[in-house]
Design a protein around this motif. Structure first.
Motif, PDB file in Angstrom:
ATOM      1  N   PHE A  22      12.855  50.733   9.526  1.00 18.65           N
ATOM      2  CA  PHE A  22      13.181  51.193  10.718  1.00 18.65           C
ATOM      3  C   PHE A  22      11.984  50.717  11.943  1.00 18.65           C
ATOM      4  CE2 PHE A  22      15.939  54.382   9.884  1.00 18.65           C
ATOM      5  CZ  PHE A  22      15.838  54.848   8.711  1.00 18.65           C
ATOM      6  N   GLU A  36       0.206  56.155  14.188  1.00 15.85           N
ATOM      7  CA  GLU A  36       1.481  56.275  13.734  1.00 15.85           C
ATOM      8  C   GLU A  36       1.766  57.726  12.964  1.00 15.85           C
ATOM      9  OE1 GLU A  36      -1.276  54.844  12.081  1.00 15.85           O
ATOM     10  OE2 GLU A  36      -1.225  55.039  10.010  1.00 15.85           O
ATOM     11  N   ARG A  50      12.805  57.251  -0.687  1.00 13.89           N
ATOM     12  CA  ARG A  50      12.886  57.935   0.548  1.00 13.89           C
ATOM     13  C   ARG A  50      11.691  58.139   1.302  1.00 13.89           C
ATOM     14  NH1 ARG A  50      15.182  63.317  -1.871  1.00 13.89           N
ATOM     15  NH2 ARG A  50      13.533  64.516  -1.436  1.00 13.89           N
ATOM     16  N   GLN A  51      10.386  57.800   0.878  1.00  9.77           N
ATOM     17  CA  GLN A  51       9.211  57.967   1.455  1.00  9.77           C
ATOM     18  C   GLN A  51       9.095  57.050   2.498  1.00  9.77           C
ATOM     19  OE1 GLN A  51       6.537  60.275   0.704  1.00  9.77           O
ATOM     20  NE2 GLN A  51       6.071  59.496   2.781  1.00  9.77           N
ATOM     21  N   MET A  52       8.787  57.449   3.669  1.00  8.66           N
ATOM     22  CA  MET A  52       8.728  56.487   4.695  1.00  8.66           C
ATOM     23  C   MET A  52       7.247  55.967   4.865  1.00  8.66           C
ATOM     24  SD  MET A  52      11.289  56.585   7.012  1.00  8.66           S
ATOM     25  CE  MET A  52      10.758  56.297   8.651  1.00  8.66           C
ATOM     26  N   PHE A  59       4.615  60.618   7.303  1.00  5.62           N
ATOM     27  CA  PHE A  59       5.732  61.280   6.742  1.00  5.62           C
ATOM     28  C   PHE A  59       5.583  62.091   5.433  1.00  5.62           C
ATOM     29  CE2 PHE A  59       9.147  60.493   9.687  1.00  5.62           C
ATOM     30  CZ  PHE A  59       8.531  59.339  10.496  1.00  5.62           C
ATOM     31  N   GLY A  60       6.172  63.397   5.250  1.00  4.71           N
ATOM     32  CA  GLY A  60       6.207  64.054   4.136  1.00  4.71           C
ATOM     33  C   GLY A  60       7.090  63.428   3.359  1.00  4.71           C
ATOM     34  N   PRO A  61       7.419  63.628   1.959  1.00  3.84           N
ATOM     35  CA  PRO A  61       8.295  63.131   1.083  1.00  3.84           C
ATOM     36  C   PRO A  61       9.874  63.365   1.441  1.00  3.84           C
ATOM     37  CG  PRO A  61       7.442  64.803  -0.030  1.00  3.84           C
ATOM     38  CD  PRO A  61       6.638  64.888   1.362  1.00  3.84           C
ATOM     39  N   PHE A  92      12.608  65.761   6.877  1.00  2.30           N
ATOM     40  CA  PHE A  92      11.417  64.994   6.807  1.00  2.30           C
ATOM     41  C   PHE A  92      10.473  65.723   7.856  1.00  2.30           C
ATOM     42  CE2 PHE A  92      11.610  61.212   4.268  1.00  2.30           C
ATOM     43  CZ  PHE A  92      12.658  61.080   4.218  1.00  2.30           C
ATOM     44  N   LEU A 134       4.320  53.084   6.584  1.00  2.00           N
ATOM     45  CA  LEU A 134       4.169  52.237   7.748  1.00  2.00           C
ATOM     46  C   LEU A 134       4.058  50.770   7.000  1.00  2.00           C
ATOM     47  CD1 LEU A 134       3.611  51.870  10.906  1.00  2.00           C
ATOM     48  CD2 LEU A 134       1.144  52.380  10.002  1.00  2.00           C
ATOM     49  N   GLN A 188      11.336  52.383   4.270  1.00  5.35           N
ATOM     50  CA  GLN A 188      11.970  53.524   3.600  1.00  5.35           C
ATOM     51  C   GLN A 188      12.525  53.055   2.159  1.00  5.35           C
ATOM     52  OE1 GLN A 188      14.934  56.119   5.033  1.00  5.35           O
ATOM     53  NE2 GLN A 188      13.992  58.051   4.287  1.00  5.35           N
ATOM     54  N   TYR A 231       8.426  50.852   9.982  1.00  6.48           N
ATOM     55  CA  TYR A 231       8.407  51.529   8.830  1.00  6.48           C
ATOM     56  C   TYR A 231       9.650  51.002   7.949  1.00  6.48           C
ATOM     57  CZ  TYR A 231       5.804  55.309  11.028  1.00  6.48           C
ATOM     58  OH  TYR A 231       4.747  56.028  11.702  1.00  6.48           O
TER      59      TYR A 231
END
Lengths: 113, 113
Positions: free
Chosen positions: A91, B101, A43-45, B104-106, B90, A47, A39, A37
């Motif tokens: 990550f 997978e 800060r949005q994760m 994720f949220g923001p 998160f 893939l 980031q 992942y």
């Protein structure tokens, strides 16, 4: 217990060059998936890429590829032709059967113009 | 269309207050998570729900209470906020199946003063 280790807290790469981020994991399972992942500062994760443990062929997504060494329990991410937008925390994550994911501590990548 | 949404994105509050963070996913996923990301960027799993049932409950102060009214929602309520609760939280979701997978949220940046 499953653990994921990213031994490089920080890495830097010159724009247009190639960089490899390391990840090792510990497991006794045979069926699992591995993920990288990204980031960015937003800060949005996001893939980047995934690898199935049963596949010997390394996954590739455009400029991103992995070097998956199952016996060594190693899963490194190679970024080719690095761009400024690649600067982010990366990550490594592991998922086996079930619902739990295991994340590494992250590698902060700086891209130097 | 946002896949995993969280509200609010920023939360600034005084010590001792009670606050909630809401999470919704429109992906049809059956498993949802809460993670805490501290200032060193470590991602720590807090809770996970599968089909509204709690399946992962890590060592988290009981001031933190998750609630899943349905499969698409997982909210986090925090009582008696402390300075150490300041972090980014998160929400994530996934489908059962090892190849899937997490989305994720923001993130919600919580600052406790």
């Amino acid at each position: 217990a499953q653990t994921v280790t990213q031994s490089q807290p920080e890495m830097s790469v010159q724009e247009a060059e190639t960089v490899t981020l390391s990840c090792t994991y510990d497991t006794s399972e045979s069926d699992y998936y591995l993920f990288w992942y990204k980031q960015p500062p937003s800060r949005q994760m996001i893939l980047v890429i995934r690898q199935e443990a049963y596949k010997q062929q390394n996954a590739t997504e455009n400029r991103f590829s992995v070097n998956f060494q199952k016996a060594a329990k190693s899963f490194s991410l190679k970024i080719s032709d690095s761009q400024l937008g690649d600067a982010a925390m990366y990550f490594c994550a592991y998922r086996r059967l079930g619902n739990q994911f295991y994340f590494g501590t992250g590698t902060s990548l700086t891209v130097i113009p | 269309d946002t896949a995993v949404s969280q509200t609010p994105k920023y939360l600034v509050t005084q010590m001792g207050n009670d606050k909630s963070i809401k999470c919704e996913q429109n992906l049809g996923h059956d498993t949802m998570y809460w993670y805490k990301q501290d200032s060193k960027k470590f991602l720590k799993i807090m809770f996970s729900y599968n089909n509204k049932e709690l399946i992962i409950n890590e060592t988290v102060p009981n001031r933190f209470s998750p609630k899943s009214p349905d499969k698409a929602h997982l909210n986090l309520h925090i009582n008696s906020l402390e300075l150490g609760d300041s972090a980014v939280y998160f929400c994530a979701s996934t489908l059962a199946g090892v190849r899937n997978e997490q989305f994720f949220g923001p993130g919600t940046r919580l600052t406790v003063l």
